[in-house]
Design a protein around this motif. Structure first.
Motif, PDB file in Angstrom:
ATOM      1  N   SER A 176     -14.715  33.273  34.804  1.00  0.00           N
ATOM      2  CA  SER A 176     -16.057  33.740  34.486  1.00  0.00           C
ATOM      3  C   SER A 176     -16.772  34.180  35.749  1.00  0.00           C
ATOM      4  N   GLY A 177     -17.573  35.255  35.635  1.00  0.00           N
ATOM      5  CA  GLY A 177     -18.400  35.703  36.735  1.00  0.00           C
ATOM      6  C   GLY A 177     -17.652  36.282  37.905  1.00  0.00           C
TER       7      GLY A 177
ATOM      8  N   ALA B 102     -11.210  42.783  28.660  1.00  0.00           N
ATOM      9  CA  ALA B 102     -12.318  42.534  29.592  1.00  0.00           C
ATOM     10  C   ALA B 102     -13.582  42.113  28.847  1.00  0.00           C
ATOM     11  N   ARG B 103     -13.878  42.784  27.737  1.00  0.00           N
ATOM     12  CA  ARG B 103     -15.076  42.415  26.959  1.00  0.00           C
ATOM     13  C   ARG B 103     -14.957  41.000  26.408  1.00  0.00           C
TER      14      ARG B 103
ATOM     15  N   ARG C 193     -15.697  39.579  37.868  1.00  0.00           N
ATOM     16  CA  ARG C 193     -15.064  40.800  37.373  1.00  0.00           C
ATOM     17  C   ARG C 193     -15.551  42.066  38.065  1.00  0.00           C
TER      18      ARG C 193
ATOM     19  N   ALA D 104     -13.020  38.560  27.585  1.00  0.00           N
ATOM     20  CA  ALA D 104     -12.946  37.563  28.652  1.00  0.00           C
ATOM     21  C   ALA D 104     -14.324  37.198  29.184  1.00  0.00           C
ATOM     22  N   GLU D 105     -15.298  38.076  29.016  1.00  0.00           N
ATOM     23  CA  GLU D 105     -16.656  37.783  29.472  1.00  0.00           C
ATOM     24  C   GLU D 105     -17.319  36.688  28.648  1.00  0.00           C
ATOM     25  N   ARG D 106     -16.889  36.533  27.403  1.00  0.00           N
ATOM     26  CA  ARG D 106     -17.549  35.557  26.534  1.00  0.00           C
ATOM     27  C   ARG D 106     -16.640  34.418  26.090  1.00  0.00           C
TER      28      ARG D 106
ATOM     29  N   ASN E 156      -8.888  39.483  35.093  1.00  0.00           N
ATOM     30  CA  ASN E 156      -9.371  38.244  35.699  1.00  0.00           C
ATOM     31  C   ASN E 156      -9.863  37.282  34.616  1.00  0.00           C
TER      32      ASN E 156
ATOM     33  N   GLN F  36      -8.722  33.114  24.776  1.00  0.00           N
ATOM     34  CA  GLN F  36      -9.035  34.305  25.569  1.00  0.00           C
ATOM     35  C   GLN F  36      -7.855  35.275  25.528  1.00  0.00           C
TER      36      GLN F  36
ATOM     37  N   SER G  16     -12.981  39.753  44.308  1.00  0.00           N
ATOM     38  CA  SER G  16     -12.327  39.823  43.015  1.00  0.00           C
ATOM     39  C   SER G  16     -10.826  39.966  43.200  1.00  0.00           C
TER      40      SER G  16
ATOM     41  N   ASN H  18     -11.822  46.639  39.265  1.00  0.00           N
ATOM     42  CA  ASN H  18     -12.743  46.827  38.155  1.00  0.00           C
ATOM     43  C   ASN H  18     -12.027  47.522  37.003  1.00  0.00           C
TER      44      ASN H  18
END
Length: 314
Positions: free
Chosen positions: A252-253, A225-226, A255, A228-230, A249, A94, A261, A265
């Motif tokens: 997962s889940g 950020a993109r 953000r 870290a989402e996957r 962050n 990550q 949080s 954002n």
């Protein structure tokens, strides 16, 4: 204004901790709680950086093993007027980074191999400048203290569940105990998150000033950020109390820019950085980042092996 807000939030955290101790055992309970917290904070002051670096399997690098990364940190530290921090690389897919240490003289910057694979040299400079902003603002110590107090509040709340409930002059009573167990850890977490988010905005601003290019950091934040989402960060998932250390962050889940949080954002942060870029204009106000050392990219051969590829510029 942000420093004032941070002071208010930290005072609220301290008051909450003292209140928990008082509800459990009256004045004597409050004194005992403060003694325990003092011991925990003293231990955290001297050992928190070693603990978190070990937790994430961070490996120290230097000018010989990672010359381009080390040189980049050196240039930006000089631009920030900071001593050279220790530099670490974490074997983690990550893209992310954090800073730690009790003061600028004992600080460290750690980046993941995923970050080295994902961002450009300019974007990496923006990320490192952000982390140096945390060091310059002494945020690393502040966040350690708040995390320690938050953990102590949760510990005391659990303690109160077993030993509270007596309706006397020193106890909270059954209803007070229930409120203590449920609300105190939640309130502590909210205050901790408020402090963390405040310091992230400040580090963004100071990092932009150090690099002189707010859009470098803005672009890096969007990429991180993109990804870290996957891409999961398993050590962070196993130790969520350390999530606030990272630039984005890692969990997962989690953000959204809401009360739950630890980070603002990303789009809100990017918007602020865009405003800073307009204020800076075309002026070269920050560090001059050296060009790559060879056409193949800025990573040395050891760094390429660490990152698992030739580098994002190759």
């Amino acid at each position: 204004m942000s420093y004032f807000r941070t002071a208010i939030l930290l005072a609220a955290m301290t008051a909450l901790f003292m209140g928990v101790g008082f509800l459990i055992g009256g004045q004597s309970g409050m004194v005992i709680a403060l003694v325990v917290a003092g011991a925990m904070n003293l231990f955290a002051y001297w050992n928190s950086d070693k603990m978190v670096l070990s937790m994430y399997g961070a490996r120290p690098v230097d000018a010989r093993t990672a010359p381009e990364l080390y040189d980049l940190v050196s240039q930006l530290a000089a631009a920030a007027g900071l001593p050279m921090p220790k530099v670490y690389i974490m074997e983690n897919p990550q893209p992310n980074a954090f800073a730690t240490g009790r003061n600028p003289q004992n600080a460290a910057v750690a980046v993941t191999t995923g970050l080295m694979q994902t961002v450009s040299k300019e974007e990496l400079a923006g990320v490192i400048a952000h982390e140096l902003g945390h060091i310059k603002n002494h945020d690393t110590l502040l966040m350690t203290i708040t995390a320690t107090i938050a953990g102590a509040i949760s510990m005391l709340a659990n303690f109160g569940m077993f030993f509270g409930g007596r309706d006397n002059n020193n106890g909270a009573g059954i209803f007070g105990t229930l409120a203590l167990v449920i609300l105190a850890p939640l309130a502590a977490a909210l205050v901790q998150m408020g402090i963390s988010r405040t310091r992230e905005y400040e580090a963004d601003r100071l990092g932009a000033e150090i690099s002189g290019r707010p859009l470098w950091l803005a672009s890096a934040l969007q990429k991180i950020a993109r990804a870290a989402e996957r891409i999961p960060n398993m050590p962070a998932e196993q130790n969520p109390a350390s999530a606030h250390l990272f630039i984005v962050n890692p969990l997962s889940g989690a953000r959204m820019d809401n009360l739950f949080s630890t980070h603002p954002n990303v789009q809100n942060r990017v918007a602020r950085l865009n405003e800073l870029a307009q204020q800076f204009g075309a002026g070269d106000t920050g560090a001059r980042i050296a060009a790559p050392s060879s056409p193949a990219g800025p990573w040395s051969e050891p760094e390429r092996r660490v990152a698992g590829r030739r580098g994002p510029w190759g």
